[in-house]
Design an enzyme around this catalytic site. Structure first.
Site, PDB file in Angstrom:
ATOM      1  N   ILE A  14       0.819  -1.210   0.000  1.00  0.00           N
ATOM      2  CA  ILE A  14       0.000   0.000   0.000  1.00  0.00           C
ATOM      3  C   ILE A  14       0.855   1.263   0.000  1.00  0.00           C
ATOM      4  CG2 ILE A  14      -0.363   0.128   2.512  1.00  0.00           C
ATOM      5  CD1 ILE A  14      -2.864   0.952  -0.316  1.00  0.00           C
ATOM      6  N   LYS A  96      -5.248   2.180   8.099  1.00  0.00           N
ATOM      7  CA  LYS A  96      -6.412   1.519   8.684  1.00  0.00           C
ATOM      8  C   LYS A  96      -6.172   0.028   8.739  1.00  0.00           C
ATOM      9  CE  LYS A  96      -7.944  -0.813   6.036  1.00  0.00           C
ATOM     10  NZ  LYS A  96      -7.348  -1.990   5.292  1.00  0.00           N
ATOM     11  N   ASP A 177      -9.631  -5.818   8.234  1.00  0.00           N
ATOM     12  CA  ASP A 177      -9.100  -5.373   6.944  1.00  0.00           C
ATOM     13  C   ASP A 177     -10.105  -4.533   6.159  1.00  0.00           C
ATOM     14  OD1 ASP A 177      -6.695  -5.501   5.221  1.00  0.00           O
ATOM     15  OD2 ASP A 177      -8.169  -6.218   3.781  1.00  0.00           O
TER      16      ASP A 177
HETATM   17  N1  LIG Z   1      -5.690   2.196   2.489  1.00  0.00           N
HETATM   18  C1  LIG Z   1      -5.733   1.128   1.732  1.00  0.00           C
HETATM   19  O1  LIG Z   1      -6.317   1.121   0.652  1.00  0.00           O
HETATM   20  C2  LIG Z   1      -5.006  -0.096   2.176  1.00  0.00           C
HETATM   21  C3  LIG Z   1      -4.826  -1.143   1.268  1.00  0.00           C
HETATM   22  C4  LIG Z   1      -4.080  -2.245   1.674  1.00  0.00           C
HETATM   23  C5  LIG Z   1      -3.589  -2.301   2.967  1.00  0.00           C
HETATM   24  N2  LIG Z   1      -3.819  -1.279   3.834  1.00  0.00           N
HETATM   25  C6  LIG Z   1      -3.307  -1.352   5.212  1.00  0.00           C
HETATM   26  O2  LIG Z   1      -1.904  -1.116   5.186  1.00  0.00           O
HETATM   27  C7  LIG Z   1      -1.215  -1.975   6.076  1.00  0.00           C
HETATM   28  C8  LIG Z   1      -0.170  -2.748   5.290  1.00  0.00           C
HETATM   29  O3  LIG Z   1      -0.762  -3.495   4.269  1.00  0.00           O
HETATM   30  P1  LIG Z   1       0.089  -4.029   2.993  1.00  0.00           P
HETATM   31  O4  LIG Z   1      -0.839  -4.831   2.185  1.00  0.00           O
HETATM   32  O5  LIG Z   1       0.832  -2.915   2.363  1.00  0.00           O
HETATM   33  O6  LIG Z   1       1.089  -5.011   3.750  1.00  0.00           O
HETATM   34  P2  LIG Z   1       2.409  -5.737   3.270  1.00  0.00           P
HETATM   35  O7  LIG Z   1       2.812  -5.278   1.911  1.00  0.00           O
HETATM   36  O8  LIG Z   1       2.234  -7.191   3.486  1.00  0.00           O
HETATM   37  O9  LIG Z   1       3.467  -5.246   4.351  1.00  0.00           O
HETATM   38  C9  LIG Z   1       3.793  -3.885   4.495  1.00  0.00           C
HETATM   39  C10 LIG Z   1       5.113  -3.743   5.212  1.00  0.00           C
HETATM   40  O10 LIG Z   1       4.954  -4.165   6.563  1.00  0.00           O
HETATM   41  C11 LIG Z   1       6.096  -4.844   7.023  1.00  0.00           C
HETATM   42  N3  LIG Z   1       5.732  -6.256   7.300  1.00  0.00           N
HETATM   43  C12 LIG Z   1       5.198  -7.157   6.441  1.00  0.00           C
HETATM   44  N4  LIG Z   1       5.031  -8.348   7.049  1.00  0.00           N
HETATM   45  C13 LIG Z   1       5.470  -8.189   8.302  1.00  0.00           C
HETATM   46  C14 LIG Z   1       5.577  -9.053   9.409  1.00  0.00           C
HETATM   47  N5  LIG Z   1       5.221 -10.341   9.328  1.00  0.00           N
HETATM   48  N6  LIG Z   1       6.065  -8.567  10.563  1.00  0.00           N
HETATM   49  C15 LIG Z   1       6.443  -7.264  10.661  1.00  0.00           C
HETATM   50  N7  LIG Z   1       6.383  -6.402   9.629  1.00  0.00           N
HETATM   51  C16 LIG Z   1       5.900  -6.856   8.474  1.00  0.00           C
HETATM   52  C17 LIG Z   1       7.099  -4.789   5.905  1.00  0.00           C
HETATM   53  O11 LIG Z   1       7.865  -3.619   6.121  1.00  0.00           O
HETATM   54  P3  LIG Z   1       9.460  -3.636   6.184  1.00  0.00           P
HETATM   55  O12 LIG Z   1       9.883  -3.345   4.789  1.00  0.00           O
HETATM   56  O13 LIG Z   1       9.823  -2.595   7.140  1.00  0.00           O
HETATM   57  O14 LIG Z   1       9.869  -5.004   6.647  1.00  0.00           O
HETATM   58  C18 LIG Z   1       6.242  -4.618   4.686  1.00  0.00           C
HETATM   59  O15 LIG Z   1       6.921  -3.998   3.646  1.00  0.00           O
HETATM   60  C19 LIG Z   1      -2.300  -2.855   6.729  1.00  0.00           C
HETATM   61  O16 LIG Z   1      -2.612  -2.333   8.004  1.00  0.00           O
HETATM   62  C20 LIG Z   1      -3.484  -2.725   5.806  1.00  0.00           C
HETATM   63  O17 LIG Z   1      -4.731  -2.808   6.449  1.00  0.00           O
HETATM   64  C21 LIG Z   1      -4.511  -0.186   3.453  1.00  0.00           C
END
Ligand SMILES: NC(=O)c1ccc[n+]([C@@H]2O[C@H](COP(=O)([O-])OP(=O)(O)OC[C@H]3O[C@@H](n4cnc5c(N)ncnc54)[C@H](OP(=O)(O)O)[C@@H]3O)[C@@H](O)[C@H]2O)c1
Length: 327
Positions: A14, A96, A177
């Site tokens: 994201i 969020k 989520d």
């Molecule tokens: N606003 C929106 O439209 C939207 C859409 C999708 C998600 N989100 C929210 O954004 C957040 C991240 O979602 P995402 O889909 O971007 O996640 P993601 O790509 O799986 O992970 C985001 C970052 O979090 C860290 N991370 C991942 N897995 C981890 C683990 N097991 N333990 C500790 N850190 C971890 C990593 O950062 P490092 O590089 O530092 O390791 C990774 O680059 C969630 O809270 C989600 O609800 C919002």
């Protein structure tokens, strides 16, 4: 404040979308990125033109040349990351769901108030022009009294039990989520806490809610019927029914450029393209608030974020979903 210097904490999926949104916003500058992996930070910085990359969140939080940090790691790490930034004097826009529970959310809000630093939940949908229009139509009485709202947001994720969406150790499941979107939308429409909540759901093999449906009842007898899921393909539509008309926010309500007001035979359409990809409006609100010296947004006040979390706590309690790290 003419220029707002952004930092990105946890450059995952994201975060790429968010910084793409920033590119369309005058005055927004991506200044730094912090990851648990320096290589990942460098790669993101290179891709999006950030001048500084750090291999720890602490180094990012200590960067005095960053005004506000966008926190985008999985839900269960939001609290720790947000408080780290706030304690170092950085403002925060936190993804969020803001936290995993109302208790965590309250600790984050307390840290912001104690440090007198700006904080906001990245519930970006609310800041979209179409959703601002929906609020104005309701405020102007164009659908009369709101009596019923119906919203669904669910999709079929691939079967990956270790993924953020299905893994209980990462606070997986549909409610946190995507259920947070429909619940927050209900707060935007009703501006109130429900007086009663009734929920049912299905806890799947990995121990998280694969789908859930819940009814929120308000003190005037109005209702919000909401559903969400991460293993069921649903229509992402919000319908708001009043005594004198109804509003339709079409599929992909969470990033809509369109909303339709129906009054008898009359139909009024709001349609306006985004400046960028839709994620810029929340950033615009952060910039506006910070330039005015505000510590929170009136559109999404911190207490409301905590109240939304409280309602999610209630629903989660009714679903019987306790995460391993909460036991
Ligand atoms: N606003 C929106 O439209 C939207 C859409 C999708 C998600 N989100 C929210 O954004 C957040 C991240 O979602 P995402 O889909 O971007 O996640 P993601 O790509 O799986 O992970 C985001 C970052 O979090 C860290 N991370 C991942 N897995 C981890 C683990 N097991 N333990 C500790 N850190 C971890 C990593 O950062 P490092 O590089 O530092 O390791 C990774 O680059 C969630 O809270 C989600 O609800 C919002």
């Amino acid at each position: 404040m003419e220029e707002l210097r952004w930092g990105v904490l946890a450059p995952g999926k994201i975060a790429h979308t968010f910084v793409t949104g920033l590119q369309g916003l005058p005055g927004a500058k991506l200044a730094a990125v912090g990851s648990r992996s320096l290589d990942r930070a460098k790669e993101f910085a290179l891709q999006h033109g950030a001048p500084r990359a750090y291999g720890s969140y602490e180094d990012l939080a200590r960067d005095e040349e960053v005004d506000v940090i966008y926190v985008s790691n999985p839900h269960n790490y939001h609290k720790e990351a947000t408080i780290l930034c706030l304690e170092n004097g950085r403002a925060v826009l936190c993804e969020k769901p803001f936290a995993v529970s109302a208790a965590e959310a309250q600790q984050m809000v307390d840290a912001a108030r104690r440090n007198k630093v700006f904080l906001m939940e990245a519930m970006w949908t609310r800041f979209l022009p179409a959703w601002q229009q929906v609020r104005s139509w309701i405020d102007d009485g164009l659908i009369g009294d709101v009596r019923l709202m119906n919203a669904t947001f669910g999709f079929r994720s691939g079967w990956d039990p270790g993924s953020r969406l299905l893994n209980p150790d990462l606070a997986g499941g549909g409610l946190l989520d995507v259920g947070v979107y429909v619940t927050s939308a209900a707060y935007w429409v009703t501006r109130r806490d429900p007086v009663d909540v009734v929920s049912e759901g299905h806890i799947g093999e990995t121990g998280v809610d694969e789908q859930a449906a819940f009814i929120l009842k308000y003190d005037d007898g109005s209702l919000a019927t909401l559903a969400c899921g991460v293993r069921t393909s649903m229509q992402h539509v919000v319908l708001i029914y009043g005594t004198d008309g109804w509003i339709e926010v079409p599929h992909m309500f969470w990033n809509t450029t369109r909303a339709v007001l129906h009054r008898g035979e009359e139909e009024i359409v709001f349609a306006e393209p985004h400046i960028s990809n839709g994620y810029e409006y929340q950033a615009k609100e952060v910039a506006r608030c910070m330039s005015e010296g505000r510590l929170e947004s009136a559109i999404l006040p911190l207490d409301e974020t905590v109240r939304v979390m409280k309602t999610l706590d209630t629903i989660r309690g009714q679903l019987g979903l306790v995460y391993p790290f909460e036991e």
